[in-house]
Scaffold this active site. Sequence first.
Site, PDB file in Angstrom:
ATOM      1  N   ASP A 103      14.611  -1.843  13.865  1.00  0.00           N
ATOM      2  CA  ASP A 103      15.530  -0.993  13.086  1.00  0.00           C
ATOM      3  C   ASP A 103      14.969   0.426  13.076  1.00  0.00           C
ATOM      4  OD1 ASP A 103      17.673  -0.242  11.525  1.00  0.00           O
ATOM      5  OD2 ASP A 103      16.901  -1.104   9.666  1.00  0.00           O
ATOM      6  N   GLU A 155       0.853  -1.181   0.000  1.00  0.00           N
ATOM      7  CA  GLU A 155       0.000   0.000   0.000  1.00  0.00           C
ATOM      8  C   GLU A 155       0.898   1.243   0.000  1.00  0.00           C
ATOM      9  OE1 GLU A 155      -2.971   2.201   3.242  1.00  0.00           O
ATOM     10  OE2 GLU A 155      -1.668   0.534   3.825  1.00  0.00           O
TER      11      GLU A 155
END
Length: 300
Positions: A203, A98
Amino acid sequence: MTNARCLDAELVRALKEACGLDFSRAGTREIGGGCINRVLELRAGAHTCCLKLNDAGALPMFEAEADGLVALAANGAFRVPRVLTCGATADAAYLLLEYIEMRPLSSAEDGRRFAEALVQLHRDTGENFGWVSDNFVGASAQTNTPHPGWAQFFVRQRLMPQLALARSAGHGATIVRSLDPLLERVPAMFLDYCPRPSLLHGDLWHGNAAMDAEGRPVIFDPAVYRGDRETDLAMCELFGGFPSAFYAAYRTAWPPAEGYELRKTLYNLYHVLNHLNLFGRAYLGQAERMVRSLASELIR
């Protein structure tokens, strides 16, 4: 938006078969994808998507990313790009997502909302540290074999693999010589601190964080596993880029435990070693300073 660079016909067929969208005449625009992947915004009729591309051998990396995005989305704290399909042709691996219109965090309100979402994510806890499968941090393999002990998990599955890579690349005898005895002392840092196995982004630097057009916090490009929540918080400080209100709001809602400043250096050493192994000697000095700082506290 331009049609100048058409998608490979085999890739167009694969995407249509997987999700029913025809990108044969899609408008394309290169968007920031770091130094690892090629990333395109695709626009076909009413549909706008984000397409990540790499060599066909990179499919496991995209599969792991898709798994992490699904896990983060299930938590519900953040808006996360929805995975549309993931696969490979003979020439390319792809991950179709998306498309979300995003902007960097900039205001105090952005920081507060992002902190509230991160606390909610971290309160999602499990029984063991690790994950159901291995994945990647950047382009580096990251092992996630579940383990009940955090210190053992972090040493064996985070620091030791990065140390082995640094040793094989000849990066810094000082690091290798100093880290071996240091790793033996890491469990002592956790005698009075027992973190929960929180759901982590893994991360979380500012380049993987944003706000959408409605002001909702967004995260992407994860390296998901369950670990000490302070590892996410520490990385938010490593490269900066978050509003000061973010740190204040997180600490108000769920303060780090005593000893966080030392653990922060330990946790961020993992990411600095990873950068050293991925990008070279520009990170060597920083890694050496972190190792000396830890050694001065832990080896007496």
